[in-house]
Design a protein around this motif. Structure first.
Motif, PDB file in Angstrom:
ATOM      1  N   CYS A 155       4.953  -3.251  -3.786  1.00 33.90           N
ATOM      2  CA  CYS A 155       4.710  -4.388  -2.756  1.00 33.90           C
ATOM      3  C   CYS A 155       6.150  -4.690  -2.187  1.00 33.90           C
ATOM      4  O   CYS A 155       6.360  -5.159  -1.005  1.00 33.90           O
ATOM      5  CB  CYS A 155       4.393  -5.923  -3.363  1.00 33.90           C
ATOM      6  N   ALA A 156       7.232  -4.354  -2.668  1.00 34.77           N
ATOM      7  CA  ALA A 156       8.765  -4.433  -2.045  1.00 34.77           C
ATOM      8  C   ALA A 156       9.055  -3.262  -1.341  1.00 34.77           C
ATOM      9  O   ALA A 156       9.749  -3.434  -0.476  1.00 34.77           O
ATOM     10  CB  ALA A 156       9.707  -4.657  -3.217  1.00 34.77           C
ATOM     11  N   ASN A 157       8.129  -2.332  -1.412  1.00 30.16           N
ATOM     12  CA  ASN A 157       8.372  -1.085  -0.464  1.00 30.16           C
ATOM     13  C   ASN A 157       7.100  -0.420  -0.229  1.00 30.16           C
ATOM     14  O   ASN A 157       6.823   0.682  -0.811  1.00 30.16           O
ATOM     15  CB  ASN A 157       9.237  -0.049  -1.303  1.00 30.16           C
ATOM     16  N   PRO A 158       6.167  -0.862   0.477  1.00 28.56           N
ATOM     17  CA  PRO A 158       4.929  -0.439   0.805  1.00 28.56           C
ATOM     18  C   PRO A 158       4.852   0.875   1.580  1.00 28.56           C
ATOM     19  O   PRO A 158       5.512   1.061   2.379  1.00 28.56           O
ATOM     20  CB  PRO A 158       4.097  -1.579   1.613  1.00 28.56           C
ATOM     21  N   THR A 159       4.096   1.788   1.187  1.00 29.19           N
ATOM     22  CA  THR A 159       3.981   2.950   1.734  1.00 29.19           C
ATOM     23  C   THR A 159       3.264   2.723   3.283  1.00 29.19           C
ATOM     24  O   THR A 159       2.491   1.691   3.533  1.00 29.19           O
ATOM     25  CB  THR A 159       2.729   4.000   0.989  1.00 29.19           C
ATOM     26  N   GLU A 160       3.036   3.714   4.180  1.00 31.55           N
ATOM     27  CA  GLU A 160       2.600   3.672   5.348  1.00 31.55           C
ATOM     28  C   GLU A 160       1.020   3.465   5.261  1.00 31.55           C
ATOM     29  O   GLU A 160       0.301   2.666   5.992  1.00 31.55           O
ATOM     30  CB  GLU A 160       2.895   4.970   6.234  1.00 31.55           C
ATOM     31  N   ARG A 161       0.396   4.223   4.299  1.00 29.89           N
ATOM     32  CA  ARG A 161      -0.885   4.147   3.893  1.00 29.89           C
ATOM     33  C   ARG A 161      -1.391   2.692   3.580  1.00 29.89           C
ATOM     34  O   ARG A 161      -2.359   2.219   4.226  1.00 29.89           O
ATOM     35  CB  ARG A 161      -1.399   5.092   2.893  1.00 29.89           C
ATOM     36  N   MET A 162      -0.545   2.057   2.838  1.00 27.15           N
ATOM     37  CA  MET A 162      -0.701   0.672   2.334  1.00 27.15           C
ATOM     38  C   MET A 162      -0.816  -0.133   3.547  1.00 27.15           C
ATOM     39  O   MET A 162      -1.673  -0.929   3.595  1.00 27.15           O
ATOM     40  CB  MET A 162       0.176   0.342   1.436  1.00 27.15           C
ATOM     41  N   ARG A 163       0.250  -0.148   4.377  1.00 28.45           N
ATOM     42  CA  ARG A 163       0.385  -1.025   5.745  1.00 28.45           C
ATOM     43  C   ARG A 163      -0.737  -0.708   6.469  1.00 28.45           C
ATOM     44  O   ARG A 163      -1.611  -1.710   6.955  1.00 28.45           O
ATOM     45  CB  ARG A 163       1.539  -0.701   6.380  1.00 28.45           C
ATOM     46  N   LYS A 164      -1.361   0.554   6.802  1.00 33.20           N
ATOM     47  CA  LYS A 164      -2.475   0.531   7.636  1.00 33.20           C
ATOM     48  C   LYS A 164      -3.717   0.208   6.818  1.00 33.20           C
ATOM     49  O   LYS A 164      -4.428  -0.426   7.802  1.00 33.20           O
ATOM     50  CB  LYS A 164      -2.781   1.948   7.664  1.00 33.20           C
ATOM     51  N   GLU A 165      -3.965   0.273   5.624  1.00 31.47           N
ATOM     52  CA  GLU A 165      -5.088  -0.445   5.089  1.00 31.47           C
ATOM     53  C   GLU A 165      -5.329  -1.724   5.099  1.00 31.47           C
ATOM     54  O   GLU A 165      -6.376  -2.500   5.471  1.00 31.47           O
ATOM     55  CB  GLU A 165      -5.431   0.194   3.585  1.00 31.47           C
ATOM     56  N   ALA A 166      -4.145  -2.512   4.966  1.00 28.91           N
ATOM     57  CA  ALA A 166      -3.976  -3.730   5.170  1.00 28.91           C
ATOM     58  C   ALA A 166      -4.426  -4.404   6.392  1.00 28.91           C
ATOM     59  O   ALA A 166      -4.879  -5.302   6.834  1.00 28.91           O
ATOM     60  CB  ALA A 166      -2.810  -4.302   4.673  1.00 28.91           C
ATOM     61  N   GLU A 167      -3.843  -3.426   7.346  1.00 33.19           N
ATOM     62  CA  GLU A 167      -4.136  -3.932   8.948  1.00 33.19           C
ATOM     63  C   GLU A 167      -5.617  -3.721   9.162  1.00 33.19           C
ATOM     64  O   GLU A 167      -6.240  -4.647   9.648  1.00 33.19           O
ATOM     65  CB  GLU A 167      -3.224  -3.139   9.648  1.00 33.19           C
ATOM     66  N   ARG A 168      -6.060  -2.587   8.642  1.00 28.93           N
ATOM     67  CA  ARG A 168      -7.786  -2.220   9.031  1.00 28.93           C
ATOM     68  C   ARG A 168      -8.464  -3.308   8.385  1.00 28.93           C
ATOM     69  O   ARG A 168      -9.359  -3.613   9.164  1.00 28.93           O
ATOM     70  CB  ARG A 168      -8.000  -0.957   8.432  1.00 28.93           C
ATOM     71  N   LEU A 169      -8.219  -3.983   7.288  1.00 28.68           N
ATOM     72  CA  LEU A 169      -8.861  -4.961   6.656  1.00 28.68           C
ATOM     73  C   LEU A 169      -8.593  -6.560   7.171  1.00 28.68           C
ATOM     74  O   LEU A 169      -9.241  -7.587   6.807  1.00 28.68           O
ATOM     75  CB  LEU A 169      -8.942  -5.222   5.114  1.00 28.68           C
ATOM     76  N   GLY A 170      -7.313  -6.580   7.881  1.00 26.49           N
ATOM     77  CA  GLY A 170      -6.943  -7.838   8.201  1.00 26.49           C
ATOM     78  C   GLY A 170      -6.177  -8.817   7.210  1.00 26.49           C
ATOM     79  O   GLY A 170      -6.602 -10.053   7.203  1.00 26.49           O
ATOM     80  N   LEU A 171      -5.856  -8.062   6.020  1.00 25.04           N
ATOM     81  CA  LEU A 171      -5.373  -8.911   5.054  1.00 25.04           C
ATOM     82  C   LEU A 171      -4.147  -9.639   5.131  1.00 25.04           C
ATOM     83  O   LEU A 171      -3.364  -9.169   6.054  1.00 25.04           O
ATOM     84  CB  LEU A 171      -5.256  -7.933   3.827  1.00 25.04           C
ATOM     85  N   PRO A 172      -4.172 -10.701   4.582  1.00 21.76           N
ATOM     86  CA  PRO A 172      -2.934 -11.699   4.704  1.00 21.76           C
ATOM     87  C   PRO A 172      -1.831 -11.265   3.865  1.00 21.76           C
ATOM     88  O   PRO A 172      -1.259 -12.114   2.962  1.00 21.76           O
ATOM     89  CB  PRO A 172      -3.384 -13.023   4.500  1.00 21.76           C
ATOM     90  N   VAL A 173      -1.335 -10.004   4.050  1.00 28.10           N
ATOM     91  CA  VAL A 173      -0.401  -9.551   3.113  1.00 28.10           C
ATOM     92  C   VAL A 173       1.045 -10.001   3.278  1.00 28.10           C
ATOM     93  O   VAL A 173       1.481 -10.347   4.151  1.00 28.10           O
ATOM     94  CB  VAL A 173      -0.372  -8.037   3.147  1.00 28.10           C
ATOM     95  N   ARG A 174       1.773 -10.302   2.244  1.00 26.06           N
ATOM     96  CA  ARG A 174       3.211 -10.650   2.422  1.00 26.06           C
ATOM     97  C   ARG A 174       3.980  -9.868   1.395  1.00 26.06           C
ATOM     98  O   ARG A 174       4.065  -9.963   0.291  1.00 26.06           O
ATOM     99  CB  ARG A 174       3.337 -12.318   1.912  1.00 26.06           C
ATOM    100  N   TRP A 175       4.508  -8.862   2.033  1.00 25.76           N
ATOM    101  CA  TRP A 175       5.295  -7.800   1.345  1.00 25.76           C
ATOM    102  C   TRP A 175       6.600  -8.374   0.635  1.00 25.76           C
ATOM    103  O   TRP A 175       7.136  -9.251   1.458  1.00 25.76           O
ATOM    104  CB  TRP A 175       5.442  -6.508   2.183  1.00 25.76           C
TER     105      TRP A 175
END
Length: 591
Positions: free
Chosen positions: A79-99
């Protein structure tokens, strides 16, 4: 009073969280991290990180009471160093992620699981680790590489890649001794026939109907003679320069095995009796009473040499993590070959996950070659985690008593034992024996005939674990549970456990995991994708009339029939949806 903008923001966040539990969510492999130390049924840390980043803020505390190999801890670090794939999946799902960095507390009763978790979540400098591992490999190479030296079909000196051994039977007609290899295996194309075909008299019979031959061997470690299955080397795969080759085993191979047998073994080999339980099979486990019986003499010698070399290293724990990541799956006689359609030759593979199966054609791999390849995977896994901010505390303890303060945890992500699906303590015995530690099974949450633990006992233990979760969870905290079972009684035990703890299902969906256990793949009625539940402290008691099974099934089938995703139409996925329906209503699963 909240302002209109704040209310809209909260509604948007709630909707985004809903996407996490209702949209198709694949559990991706996380490269080196996921394969560094395969552990049955665990979810990839990248996926767990999406849940954590959606449910918590940086600096908050995440707990896992069934930590396994520490993937929840790794996910907190990611969570402190998300991969590009993690960022893209969060964006696809519209998740309220807070890295950002989180704090993780992991509780794991297993000796192996806690060892893996501690090492993987707090790795050494990956460059120093690689250099030290290469040094140990070099020293071992000088000491024992002769054990893998052989001649190719042209008579040139080569190196063994792996050797296929074979059990033997006696033909009931001509009474001659025949190897399983000669009677059942064909190459070009590859095939392992279920029918014994005697090469001497052409007698045919189902191979499962025939008893395997045994022999008395001198066990120099125990200082006694033991009866074991008769196994002989039958086919050798090697390498000369850049050229791969294979040939039948010959007298020189047998002479080398005898020479290895006469060589003094390294010190420190554990003389540990196997705590046989639910996985014991009187057939293929015949003669396997102690740890060293899971190894060929050659690979026992080589592995013990490597293990001893780590003893004085300042990076001992990380080096042993590397050795054990290869050990049970590839260094023992549980390694096997399979015949794949379209292949001219048999394909060598690892042991079956979640069991201690020994095939009639065990494989003896070159450990020096295998560990050299595995080194890159471990180095890359350490590189991905080393230096990331965040803290992970791992405690080897029962999930029924954590010693954490009341209301001290913001979020829980856990993947608890699925009834009697995998007897973890028994499965992990081989690696735990080398560590000199063992799992205390008294509070192991499982269904086990050997431990005399029934479904009722399992429910009681699981209830204790969820009561502990409810105690340490903050009032507005939530719990994500990933679970798998094809048994309604196990599902109902889980449901009663979290209900008794004052938790209820807020949302339910299905998570596709890339790595399933052997039983998840082969068991009748196995679930395709694991149901994932969002639990929260119960606010109001629900009073829903019991839902009859047939109308629910018909509705699910109707929905699936118009789905573009063919997986939704499989019996396994339909059962997952069926389970979710009843758990959401807080009703028992009827089928």
């Amino acid at each position: 009073m909240r302002r209109r903008g704040e209310r809209a923001s909260l509604q948007h966040e709630k909707k985004a969280i809903l996407n996490l539990y209702t949209q198709p969510l694949q559990s991706p492999r996380t490269g080196a991290l996921f394969s560094a130390f395969p552990y049955p049924t665990k979810v990839a840390p990248e996926t767990i990180a999406l849940f954590i980043a959606s449910h918590t803020n940086p600096g908050e505390t995440v707990f896992d009471g069934f930590a396994g190999s520490g993937t929840t801890g790794v996910a907190c670090l990611l969570c402190a160093n998300p991969t590009e794939r993690m960022r893209k999946e969060a964006e696809r799902l519209g998740l309220p992620v807070r890295w950002g960095a989180r704090k993780a507390v992991l509780s794991e009763i297993g000796a192996l699981g806690s060892f893996i978790s501690k090492t993987l979540c707090d790795p050494p400098d990956p460059t120093l680790f690689r250099l030290e591992a290469e040094r140990i490999l070099h020293v071992a190479q000088q000491a024992v590489s002769w054990m893998y030296e052989t001649h190719d079909p042209q008579g040139h000196i080569g190196e063994i890649r792996y050797v296929i051994w074979s059990e033997h039977v006696r033909c009931p007609k001509c009474r001659k001794k025949v190897s399983y290899w000669d009677a059942c295996v064909r190459r070009s194309p590859a095939r392992i026939n279920p029918t014994f075909d005697c090469p001497h008299c052409a007698h045919k019979q189902g191979i499962t109907e025939m008893s395997r031959l045994t022999e008395m061997v001198d066990d120099t470690i125990l200082g006694t003679h033991i009866k074991t299955r008769l196994r002989k080397p039958v086919w050798v795969y090697g390498k000369t320069g850049n050229r791969d080759w294979s040939r039948a085993a010959n007298a020189a191979d047998r002479a080398l095995i005898q020479r290895i047998y006469e060589a003094p073994l390294p010190e420190g080999i554990p003389i540990t009796e196997v705590p046989w339980g639910d996985l014991y099979r009187s057939g293929y486990h015949q003669g396997i009473t102690h740890l060293h019986h899971f190894y060929s003499r050659r690979n026992l010698h080589v592995f013990a040499t490597l293990w001893h070399l780590t003893d004085s290293s300042p990076l001992k724990e990380a080096l042993r993590f590397w050795l054990l990541s290869y050990n049970a799956s590839h260094a023992t006689i549980m390694t096997r070959v399979v015949a794949k359609q379209g292949e001219d030759d048999l394909v060598v593979t690892s042991s079956q996950p979640g069991v201690l199966y020994v095939s009639g054609l065990p494989v003896e791999k070159n450990l020096l070659q295998g560990l050299k390849r595995k080194l890159k995977t471990i180095h890359d896994a350490f590189s991905q985690i080393w230096g990331i901010s965040g803290t992970v505390k791992v405690v080897q303890q029962s999930s029924l008593q954590t010693h954490l303060p009341d209301r001290s945890v913001d979020y829980v992500f856990t993947d608890p034992p699925f009834g009697g699906n995998i007897p973890y303590a028994e499965v992990n015995f081989i690696n735990e024996a080398w560590l000199g530690k063992c799992t205390d099974v008294a509070e192991e949450v499982t269904i086990s005939s050997s431990q005399k633990k029934t479904t009722a006992d399992y429910q009681q233990l699981m209830s204790g674990a969820f009561r502990e979760i409810a105690r340490i969870l903050k009032p507005k905290g939530s719990v994500t549970v990933v679970f798998h079972s094809s048994s309604s009684s196990v599902w109902n035990a889980l449901s009663r456990a979290y209900t008794d703890a004052g938790l209820s299902v807020a949302l339910a969906s299905v998570l596709d995991k890339t790595q399933a256990s052997f039983k998840q793949v082969t068991a009748p009625g196995a679930v395709k994708g694991d149901p994932v539940l969002l639990l929260q402290p119960r606010q109001l008691e629900r009073k829903s009339p019991p839902a009859e099974a047939m109308p629910v099934m018909h509705e699910l089938i109707e929905r699936a029939s118009i789905s573009l995703d063919k997986i939704e139409q499989t019996p396994q996925r339909l059962y997952s949806r069926f389970v979710n329906h009843y758990l959401t209503l807080e009703q028992e699963v009827p089928l």
